[in-house]
Design an enzyme around this catalytic site. Sequence first.
Site, PDB file in Angstrom:
ATOM      1  N   ARG A 153      30.233 -27.769   4.309  1.00 39.55           N
ATOM      2  CA  ARG A 153      30.263 -28.296   2.919  1.00 39.55           C
ATOM      3  C   ARG A 153      31.611 -28.793   2.435  1.00 39.55           C
ATOM      4  NH1 ARG A 153      26.135 -23.673   0.962  1.00 39.55           N
ATOM      5  NH2 ARG A 153      24.384 -24.313   1.601  1.00 39.55           N
ATOM      6  N   LYS A 181      21.725 -23.678  10.103  1.00 41.94           N
ATOM      7  CA  LYS A 181      20.566 -23.045   9.465  1.00 41.94           C
ATOM      8  C   LYS A 181      19.711 -22.426  10.315  1.00 41.94           C
ATOM      9  CE  LYS A 181      20.824 -26.049   5.304  1.00 41.94           C
ATOM     10  NZ  LYS A 181      19.890 -27.199   4.595  1.00 41.94           N
ATOM     11  N   THR A 221      20.574 -37.947   6.536  1.00 42.56           N
ATOM     12  CA  THR A 221      20.978 -36.845   7.085  1.00 42.56           C
ATOM     13  C   THR A 221      20.076 -35.824   7.490  1.00 42.56           C
ATOM     14  OG1 THR A 221      23.075 -37.141   5.553  1.00 42.56           O
ATOM     15  CG2 THR A 221      22.641 -34.890   6.479  1.00 42.56           C
TER      16      THR A 221
END
Length: 257
Positions: free
Chosen positions: A16, A168, A242
Amino acid sequence: MDFLKPETVLDLKNIRDELVRMEDTIIFKFIERSHFPTCPAVYREGDANLRIPEFEGSFLDWALTRTEMTQSQLRRFESPDETPFFPDQILKPILPSVQYPRVLASYSPEININGEIKDVYINQITKLISKYDGESWENLGSVATIDIECLQSLSRRIHFGKFVAEAKFQADRPLYTKMIRERDIEGIYENITNSAVEEKILKRLCVKAEVYGVDPTNKEGQRKITPTYLVKIYRDLVIPLTKKVEVDYLLRRLECE
């Protein structure tokens, strides 16, 4: 981000933070592009005024191909976060290869949606960020040059979805394994979506556009990029593309298990 330290690459906070830094790059590239009109001749294949011997394609395609050929010799595309627009044209690096530890799946280079990114940029984004709709024949080279920088910045940001997807997957293997086996694309989309994070991104972009988009010494001057357009580009184009990269990557993830 240090790709020689794989233990840090799949940390979602690090990812991030990197995406936040990319925002600044993209915004400033857009601001540079805003000094010029749309210049559709740059994107038109076979334009009578831009005939290139022994080349099929637009002036932008020609310039981008040559740029990537040179950059590939400088080993740009050995880096796992870089994705070429013309992978069949890249050359062997002149510099010694860097042996990056593998973080992504082996098929990762095959997840390449640069064709879609280029189409979206030419047909949608340039209309939002250009000075006006029209030609500027004396600036075609400058336009192509900054277009390449915009495209590569967008491509890097969008294809960073591979790292998001891998992080993830590693964080919840059972859940994603089940959805991948069931080809539950809707479920994958739902689980990779974090509405709160997306809203935070859009609010941050509004602030950056307000700050970066006008000369601070002349706040009454012409705004180079507006919060409305920047948010639209991210909300309607960058974030969905994305996610597409994330889903495309995840759907093949069990090939490596």
